[in-house]
Design a protein around this motif. Structure first.
Motif, PDB file in Angstrom:
ATOM      1  N   ASN A 171     -40.196 -18.801  33.764  1.00 55.49           N
ATOM      2  CA  ASN A 171     -41.575 -18.819  33.308  1.00 55.49           C
ATOM      3  C   ASN A 171     -42.209 -17.495  33.713  1.00 55.49           C
ATOM      4  OD1 ASN A 171     -41.641 -21.398  32.159  1.00 55.49           O
ATOM      5  ND2 ASN A 171     -42.180 -22.378  34.096  1.00 55.49           N
ATOM      6  N   SER A 172     -42.761 -16.763  32.769  1.00 53.84           N
ATOM      7  CA  SER A 172     -43.336 -15.457  33.079  1.00 53.84           C
ATOM      8  C   SER A 172     -44.756 -15.553  33.621  1.00 53.84           C
ATOM      9  CB  SER A 172     -43.307 -14.564  31.834  1.00 53.84           C
ATOM     10  OG  SER A 172     -44.008 -15.177  30.763  1.00 53.84           O
ATOM     11  N   THR A 173     -45.335 -16.758  33.614  1.00 57.39           N
ATOM     12  CA  THR A 173     -46.658 -16.995  34.189  1.00 57.39           C
ATOM     13  C   THR A 173     -46.770 -18.479  34.511  1.00 57.39           C
ATOM     14  OG1 THR A 173     -49.042 -16.585  33.924  1.00 57.39           O
ATOM     15  CG2 THR A 173     -47.824 -17.367  31.987  1.00 57.39           C
ATOM     16  N   ASN A 174     -47.983 -18.956  34.810  1.00 61.75           N
ATOM     17  CA  ASN A 174     -48.225 -20.365  35.151  1.00 61.75           C
ATOM     18  C   ASN A 174     -47.477 -20.775  36.414  1.00 61.75           C
ATOM     19  OD1 ASN A 174     -49.882 -20.573  32.971  1.00 61.75           O
ATOM     20  ND2 ASN A 174     -48.549 -21.903  31.766  1.00 61.75           N
ATOM     21  N   SER A 175     -47.368 -19.847  37.355  1.00 63.55           N
ATOM     22  CA  SER A 175     -46.747 -20.137  38.640  1.00 63.55           C
ATOM     23  C   SER A 175     -47.503 -19.408  39.736  1.00 63.55           C
ATOM     24  CB  SER A 175     -45.271 -19.713  38.641  1.00 63.55           C
ATOM     25  OG  SER A 175     -44.703 -19.906  39.933  1.00 63.55           O
ATOM     26  N   GLU A 176     -47.783 -20.118  40.834  1.00 67.57           N
ATOM     27  CA  GLU A 176     -48.458 -19.550  41.997  1.00 67.57           C
ATOM     28  C   GLU A 176     -47.698 -19.952  43.258  1.00 67.57           C
ATOM     29  OE1 GLU A 176     -52.606 -20.611  42.133  1.00 67.57           O
ATOM     30  OE2 GLU A 176     -52.846 -20.526  39.950  1.00 67.57           O
ATOM     31  N   PHE A 177     -47.975 -19.249  44.362  1.00 63.90           N
ATOM     32  CA  PHE A 177     -47.437 -19.649  45.661  1.00 63.90           C
ATOM     33  C   PHE A 177     -48.333 -19.078  46.745  1.00 63.90           C
ATOM     34  CE2 PHE A 177     -44.288 -19.408  49.236  1.00 63.90           C
ATOM     35  CZ  PHE A 177     -44.127 -20.784  49.363  1.00 63.90           C
ATOM     36  N   TRP A 178     -49.095 -19.959  47.381  1.00 61.47           N
ATOM     37  CA  TRP A 178     -50.046 -19.534  48.398  1.00 61.47           C
ATOM     38  C   TRP A 178     -50.362 -20.728  49.291  1.00 61.47           C
ATOM     39  CZ3 TRP A 178     -54.577 -22.354  47.999  1.00 61.47           C
ATOM     40  CH2 TRP A 178     -54.829 -22.936  46.754  1.00 61.47           C
ATOM     41  N   GLY A 179     -51.075 -20.461  50.399  1.00 58.90           N
ATOM     42  CA  GLY A 179     -51.473 -21.525  51.319  1.00 58.90           C
ATOM     43  C   GLY A 179     -50.362 -21.997  52.228  1.00 58.90           C
ATOM     44  N   TYR A 180     -49.314 -21.222  52.393  1.00 59.59           N
ATOM     45  CA  TYR A 180     -48.153 -21.623  53.200  1.00 59.59           C
ATOM     46  C   TYR A 180     -48.373 -21.249  54.664  1.00 59.59           C
ATOM     47  CZ  TYR A 180     -47.401 -16.855  51.510  1.00 59.59           C
ATOM     48  OH  TYR A 180     -47.567 -15.549  51.143  1.00 59.59           O
ATOM     49  N   ILE A 181     -47.472 -21.730  55.533  1.00 64.73           N
ATOM     50  CA  ILE A 181     -47.531 -21.405  56.957  1.00 64.73           C
ATOM     51  C   ILE A 181     -47.315 -19.905  57.147  1.00 64.73           C
ATOM     52  CG2 ILE A 181     -46.359 -21.708  59.177  1.00 64.73           C
ATOM     53  CD1 ILE A 181     -45.600 -24.536  58.270  1.00 64.73           C
TER      54      ILE A 181
END
Length: 302
Positions: free
Chosen positions: A160-170
């Motif tokens: 998927n070239s978009t519609n992906s996030e990754f944040w708020g982790y330890i």
């Protein structure tokens, strides 16, 4: 100190068999890699050297070839069921058979305008190109009473070239990863799914089932707005279970094929989420099983 013989099995690994159907000028191909493992009353062959209960591995290889002719290869699952039943029901010392199969697909070569070629009124269909995509897998286990059928696929690469996030982790003192609010999500899917069929009911249509499970996996990957690959894994497994009653359990192994933005500032250029470095290793490996409530998982961890 006394020694005890533990779990053991034997068989012939990776018998390559190609079955061509020539009933019409439009040929069909089934291309399999078959591994057979047998277990049962085999203590003497280990402890005393007696081969009285040993079916030669060369015989299992020959059986694969003979069954390809006698029974044909309707599907990887059906072919494995024929083999497993034969080895257990026709060889008294053998109590359990496990058949593992990889299937390789071939696409038809078509003319440049994508039309078929004909001789008279018959379509010519004898030219193929090996599909470079995923490999279909199947594992069939039979103990004389019940079958366990696990279908799967591997090396299915998706992005998927978009519609992906990754944040708020330890975050700790070793964390350097920056939070991402619009990232590439790419993985190479290995999926296995266990069927509820145990041998008593009519067999499912294995080919149709595989096609639909694969479609649901892909649709869930494409349609899930992802905040983590773990979330996407659960969505993929759940979608299969919601739509395919014959499937009880789905296990997924999803390596995170990381794509990192390239720093173009040294060249006086701005990178607006356009140019990435595709890293092959190290990679995050996300694994998990989704199964129906009340069902005991049977798919082993690889």
């Amino acid at each position: 100190m006394a020694h005890v013989l533990g779990q053991n099995q034997y068989g012939k690994a990776e018998t390559r068999v190609v079955r061509i159907y020539r009933d019409t000028t439009r040929h069909e191909i089934k291309d399999l890699n078959v591994s057979v493992a047998l277990s049962g009353d085999l203590d003497d062959v280990h402890l005393t050297g007696s081969n009285a209960n040993c079916l030669p591995t060369d015989t299992t290889k020959n059986t694969v070839y003979a069954f390809a002719k006698e029974h044909g290869i309707e599907s990887a699952e059906a072919f494995g069921i024929h083999l497993a039943r034969h080895f257990v029901d026709n060889n008294e010392p053998i109590r359990r058979a496990r058949i593992r199969i990889e299937e390789y697909t071939w696409d038809r070569i078509r003319t440049p305008d994508n039309s078929a070629r004909f001789i008279g009124s018959e379509e010519v269909g004898h030219s193929f190109v090996r599909n470079g995509g995923e490999i279909r897998t199947a594992q069939i286990t039979y103990d004389g009473d019940r079958f366990e059928v696990i279908t799967g696929l591997k090396e299915l690469t998706v992005m998927n070239s978009t519609n992906s996030e990754f944040w708020g982790y330890i975050k700790d003192k070793y964390t350097t990863l920056k939070e991402a609010y619009d990232r590439i999500l790419a993985t190479q899917v290995t999926a296995r799914w266990a069927h509820s069929w145990s041998g008593e009911e009519t067999q499912p249509n294995w080919e149709r089932s595989y096609t639909h499970v694969r479609r649901h996996l892909l649709e869930a990957f494409a349609e899930t707005y992802s905040y983590s690959l773990q979330q996407t894994l659960y969505a993929m497994g759940s979608r299969v279970l919601n739509n395919r009653a014959e499937v009880d359990e789905v296990r997924l192994e999803l390596p995170n094929k990381h794509h990192f933005l390239v720093d173009l500032e040294p060249f006086g250029l701005k990178n607006n989420n356009e140019v990435y470095f595709a890293a092959d290793r190290p990679y995050g490996l996300i694994e998990g099983t989704v199964h129906r409530e009340g069902v005991t998982p049977v798919i082993p961890v690889a």
